[in-house]
Design a protein around this motif. Structure first.
Motif, PDB file in Angstrom:
ATOM      1  N   TYR A 596     -20.677  -8.123   3.917  1.00 31.03           N
ATOM      2  CA  TYR A 596     -20.545  -8.762   2.614  1.00 31.03           C
ATOM      3  C   TYR A 596     -21.406  -8.066   1.570  1.00 31.03           C
ATOM      4  O   TYR A 596     -22.588  -7.801   1.805  1.00 31.03           O
ATOM      5  CB  TYR A 596     -20.954 -10.235   2.683  1.00 31.03           C
ATOM      6  CG  TYR A 596     -20.188 -11.053   3.698  1.00 31.03           C
ATOM      7  CD1 TYR A 596     -18.888 -10.699   4.070  1.00 31.03           C
ATOM      8  CD2 TYR A 596     -20.759 -12.173   4.294  1.00 31.03           C
ATOM      9  CE1 TYR A 596     -18.186 -11.445   4.995  1.00 31.03           C
ATOM     10  CE2 TYR A 596     -20.060 -12.925   5.225  1.00 31.03           C
ATOM     11  CZ  TYR A 596     -18.776 -12.552   5.573  1.00 31.03           C
ATOM     12  OH  TYR A 596     -18.086 -13.289   6.492  1.00 31.03           O
ATOM     13  N   ALA A 597     -20.811  -7.792   0.428  1.00 32.62           N
ATOM     14  CA  ALA A 597     -21.570  -7.259  -0.706  1.00 32.62           C
ATOM     15  C   ALA A 597     -21.934  -8.441  -1.592  1.00 32.62           C
ATOM     16  O   ALA A 597     -21.218  -8.786  -2.535  1.00 32.62           O
ATOM     17  CB  ALA A 597     -20.744  -6.230  -1.469  1.00 32.62           C
ATOM     18  N   VAL A 598     -23.034  -9.079  -1.250  1.00 33.06           N
ATOM     19  CA  VAL A 598     -23.432 -10.305  -1.931  1.00 33.06           C
ATOM     20  C   VAL A 598     -24.959 -10.365  -1.982  1.00 33.06           C
ATOM     21  O   VAL A 598     -25.654  -9.780  -1.135  1.00 33.06           O
ATOM     22  CB  VAL A 598     -22.832 -11.532  -1.198  1.00 33.06           C
ATOM     23  CG1 VAL A 598     -23.373 -11.652   0.210  1.00 33.06           C
ATOM     24  CG2 VAL A 598     -23.070 -12.826  -1.976  1.00 33.06           C
ATOM     25  N   LYS A 599     -25.487 -11.039  -2.973  1.00 30.31           N
ATOM     26  CA  LYS A 599     -26.924 -11.113  -3.197  1.00 30.31           C
ATOM     27  C   LYS A 599     -27.648 -11.660  -1.967  1.00 30.31           C
ATOM     28  O   LYS A 599     -27.165 -12.588  -1.303  1.00 30.31           O
ATOM     29  CB  LYS A 599     -27.213 -12.003  -4.404  1.00 30.31           C
ATOM     30  CG  LYS A 599     -28.691 -12.089  -4.772  1.00 30.31           C
ATOM     31  CD  LYS A 599     -28.923 -13.078  -5.904  1.00 30.31           C
ATOM     32  CE  LYS A 599     -28.272 -12.610  -7.191  1.00 30.31           C
ATOM     33  NZ  LYS A 599     -28.613 -13.497  -8.319  1.00 30.31           N
ATOM     34  N   ASP A 600     -28.809 -11.052  -1.672  1.00 23.14           N
ATOM     35  CA  ASP A 600     -29.638 -11.526  -0.562  1.00 23.14           C
ATOM     36  C   ASP A 600     -29.925 -13.005  -0.711  1.00 23.14           C
ATOM     37  O   ASP A 600     -30.201 -13.502  -1.813  1.00 23.14           O
ATOM     38  CB  ASP A 600     -30.961 -10.757  -0.518  1.00 23.14           C
ATOM     39  CG  ASP A 600     -30.758  -9.280  -0.203  1.00 23.14           C
ATOM     40  OD1 ASP A 600     -29.633  -8.908   0.165  1.00 23.14           O
ATOM     41  OD2 ASP A 600     -31.733  -8.507  -0.333  1.00 23.14           O
ATOM     42  N   PRO A 607     -27.334 -12.203   7.338  1.00 22.33           N
ATOM     43  CA  PRO A 607     -27.767 -11.034   6.562  1.00 22.33           C
ATOM     44  C   PRO A 607     -26.723 -10.626   5.527  1.00 22.33           C
ATOM     45  O   PRO A 607     -25.539 -10.490   5.842  1.00 22.33           O
ATOM     46  CB  PRO A 607     -27.935  -9.955   7.633  1.00 22.33           C
ATOM     47  CG  PRO A 607     -27.042 -10.383   8.761  1.00 22.33           C
ATOM     48  CD  PRO A 607     -27.071 -11.877   8.752  1.00 22.33           C
ATOM     49  N   THR A 608     -27.167 -10.449   4.300  1.00 26.29           N
ATOM     50  CA  THR A 608     -26.293  -9.991   3.221  1.00 26.29           C
ATOM     51  C   THR A 608     -27.009  -8.921   2.428  1.00 26.29           C
ATOM     52  O   THR A 608     -28.235  -8.935   2.298  1.00 26.29           O
ATOM     53  CB  THR A 608     -25.909 -11.148   2.284  1.00 26.29           C
ATOM     54  OG1 THR A 608     -27.095 -11.764   1.787  1.00 26.29           O
ATOM     55  CG2 THR A 608     -25.064 -12.184   3.015  1.00 26.29           C
ATOM     56  N   VAL A 609     -26.230  -7.998   1.878  1.00 25.75           N
ATOM     57  CA  VAL A 609     -26.780  -6.899   1.088  1.00 25.75           C
ATOM     58  C   VAL A 609     -25.960  -6.762  -0.177  1.00 25.75           C
ATOM     59  O   VAL A 609     -24.732  -6.655  -0.128  1.00 25.75           O
ATOM     60  CB  VAL A 609     -26.749  -5.569   1.880  1.00 25.75           C
ATOM     61  CG1 VAL A 609     -27.306  -4.429   1.032  1.00 25.75           C
ATOM     62  CG2 VAL A 609     -27.533  -5.705   3.181  1.00 25.75           C
TER      63      VAL A 609
END
Length: 709
Positions: A596-600, A607-609
């Protein structure tokens, strides 16, 4: 809307196969033009056709009385005649391209011998001409007089009347239809002419006896088989006759009357109209140009006749479909070594090829099943439902339709040519409570294509639940939550009494076809059933069908016999681009590995980046419009097919254009689009607004993409 976010997180025998028809030469224009270029782009009017062993075609082009050649690479040139028919005979002994040829008959036969000489039935000059491989033209039969004379002498001194066809046997003997003298003449290898068949009297007699004692009405086409039997198409008598190697004549096709009849029965009992030519293949099947019936018909070795191409009126050309779904005007036909056949399609100014073994796209429908419900002894007749019948490609296809199950079920058509809309209606008069089952069967006019069967259910309930209630403002795009609908777009509908239970359509357990009803709930958009994937008493999620260019959609809701009181009219469009969103209005975006390209911190414990400048991302949304090939409405997109948007979306991030690599429907779902792009390298850290535009319509405002170096 939450449920959509959850969804994102998780052979016939060859001899009977029709094949596929296509155009290999001719642009449909009645003219002679295009020499030196592709034959498919040229203008021509083909009236005769022959093919050599290396795949070159020779065409009698009556638009300007010339003979043209199409080489194996598909390039067309003129090899005889000078694009200006003339009653003045000229050119013998010189280049064929400087000669006058006068193609005046309804059939202009061509033939080739083993040495590569081309023979032309130059009927306007009452001659048979020969073009040698060197390009020099000479007369081999006929003195230019429309008479009958010369038997037993040199063929060049004989009179022949309007020769329409020529054939050459393995030994080099020529056979000529002396049409106006009601004979077939033979020129032997010494150049001596004799009468091979016919007395010169008008009629259709002599079967079972010597061919020289028979009569003809208008012999116009010739063909030889490998054993030396000669077949004669008699246009006037509407028959095909055979002269065997003993000289005995018999009728092998036609009952002597003008008309159309007899398919799938004995050819000698069939009726034909305006027979133009006869051709025989290596297996001794006959191909008959039944011009007056717009059909090419085949007589097999057992003597059974059937239509193998044409039979339709109107202007439908039919390329890409089975040949019996095409419109043809066959003036001549040739067959290659593997059974493909080629038609001189005179009225359409084209040469058509039928590729045997190829399979045309079958029928397709926008509803694999239909569901209706009503109250027994009630007054609410279920609304009719519209199903689009098409092919899986653009080629039209002929079909017939039948219904079964009872008089309560009817369709407004009994068949037709795709694409066409079928309206299915229900008659509930006199029906008691209970479940009634019926079918609609769609049968393509091709034996090697599958029949489509649409099950139809009518549920007559004794007591209906409370009426559904919905307002126009509660019909919204499932991603943007903006009011309105668009074709092939995921829609969320809020209201009351929408369903009697809560249920989700499970794609994993289905056949790939989306349902048109779920637990008795149906939603019609301009009469076309939508595809519900979630129902509850207060919410329906549904995929919209094809709405075309409509600006308003009229929605009708039914819940197990309970009808909405009236219709709900909502804005409609062809496009309705919208992004699905994570918390805090972040666009649903993934990388190629589906991380996922999403805010931490967006999803605690997961875990998201955030996206980085230069990242390649896939954004997920709906409403991006038509695709190429066309959207398979009502189908979960198969994993082995790609349906790219016909119009490429543009995307900006913080008003900076992003590079868009493509947009297509996502496999395994309906109405779910993926847009692949690269995040601009100039973006700094932040939550930047992201907007997609397609078809002049932009996605919802307020959606952001989180970017972090």
């Amino acid at each position: 809307m939450k449920r959509y976010a959850l969804m994102l997180i998780v052979c016939a025998k060859l001899s009977h196969a029709q094949g596929v028809i296509s155009t290999i030469a001719g642009n449909g224009t009645n003219a002679t033009a295009g020499d030196g270029g592709p034959a498919i782009s040229a203008s021509l009017r083909p009236n005769g056709l022959v093919m050599d062993s290396t795949g070159n075609f020779y065409v009698a082009d009556i638009a300007k009385s010339v003979i043209r050649k199409i080489n194996a690479a598909g390039i067309i040139t003129t090899i005889a005649g000078f694009a200006g028919e003339s009653t003045v005979f000229s050119g013998d002994g010189g280049p064929a391209t400087n000669a006058s040829i006068y193609l005046a008959q309804n059939h202009n036969g061509l033939a080739l011998d083993s040495a590569g000489n081309l023979y032309i039935a130059d009927d306007g000059h009452d001659r048979i001409r020969r073009v040698a491989p060197s390009g020099v033209i000479t007369t081999v039969a006929g003195n230019g007089k429309t008479l009958y004379s010369g038997d037993g002498g040199p063929a060049t001194q004989a009179s022949i009347g309007r020769p329409a066809a020529v054939a050459v046997d393995a030994a080099g003997n020529l056979y000529i239809t002396d049409t106006q003298n009601w004979r077939v003449r033979k020129v032997d290898t010494n150049g001596i002419i004799t009468t091979f068949a016919g007395t010169g009297a008008f009629g259709n007699t002599g079967d079972g006896g010597p061919a020289t004692s028979a009569t003809f009405e208008e012999p116009i086409g010739l063909a030889l088989d490998g054993a030396g039997n000669l077949y004669i198409a008699d246009r006037g008598a509407c028959v095909v006759r055979k002269v065997d190697v003993t000289g005995t004549i018999t009728t092998v096709a036609g009952n002597g009357t003008t008309g159309f009849s007899g398919d799938n029965g004995p050819a000698t009992k069939a009726a034909f109209d305006d027979l133009r030519s006869v051709t025989v293949d290596a297996a001794r099947n006959l191909y008959l140009s039944d011009f007056g019936n717009n059909r090419l018909r085949q007589v097999d070795q057992a003597g059974i006749v059937r239509t193998i191409a044409g039979g339709l009126g109107g202007t439908n050309i039919g390329d890409g479909a089975p040949p019996t779904s095409a419109n043809v005007s066959p003036a001549d036909v040739v067959v290659d070594a593997i059974g493909n056949y080629y038609i001189a399609d005179l009225s359409h100014n084209r040469i058509r090829k039928v590729t045997i073994g190829a399979k045309a796209p079958g029928l397709d429908v926008t509803a694999a099943s239909l569901y209706f419900s009503a109250v027994a002894n009630g007054n609410n007749v279920p609304a009719s439902q519209v199903v689009t019948i098409s092919t899986k490609a653009s080629a039209p296809l002929l079909f017939v339709l039948s219904t079964s199950g009872g008089s309560w079920l009817s369709a407004n058509i009994s068949g037709g040519i795709t694409p066409v809309n079928m309206t299915v209606s229900i008659n509930i008069s006199g029906l008691a409570a209970g479940v009634y089952q019926g079918t609609i069967k769609l049968m393509p006019n091709a034996p090697d294509l599958p029949v489509i069967t649409i099950p139809v259910t009518l549920n007559m309930v004794a007591t209906a639940p409370a009426r559904p209630t919905v307002s126009a403002s509660d019909v919204r795009n499932a991603a943007s939550y903006q009011a309105g609908v668009a074709s092939n777009t995921l829609i969320t509908i809020k209201g009351t009494n929408l369903a009697s239970t809560t249920d989700t359509w499970d794609a994993a357990l289905a056949s790939g076809r989306l349902p048109t009803s779920l637990d008795g709930v149906t939603v019609l958009f301009n009469g076309k059933p939508g595809y519900p994937t979630f129902v509850s008493p207060t919410q329906i999620n549904v995929l919209a069908p094809d709405l075309g260019t409509s600006t308003t959609a009229s929605l009708i809701f039914t819940n197990s016999g309970a009808f909405l009181n009236g219709v709900v009219n909502v804005p409609a469009a062809q496009y309705g681009p919208a992004f699905f969103i994570w918390p805090n209005n972040q666009a649903v975006a993934t990388r190629a590995d589906y991380s996922y390209a999403v805010k931490d911190g967006t999803f605690p414990g997961f875990p998201t980046v955030a996206a980085k400048p230069g990242d390649i991302l896939i954004l997920w949304g709906t409403g991006c419009g038509p695709t190429t090939p066309a959207i398979p409405y009502g189908v979960a997109v198969p994993i082995d097919a790609t349906y790219s948007t016909s119009t490429m979306p543009t995307v900006t991030i913080n008003n900076v254009p992003a590079t868009v690599y493509g947009a297509a429907l996502a496999s395994g779902y309906g109405g779910l689009y993926q847009v692949a792009l690269q995040v601009p390298s100039t973006l700094s850290d932040g939550d930047w607004p992201i907007v997609a535009t397609v078809g002049g319509i932009s996605s919802q405002s307020g959606v952001v993409l989180s970017v972090k170096q």
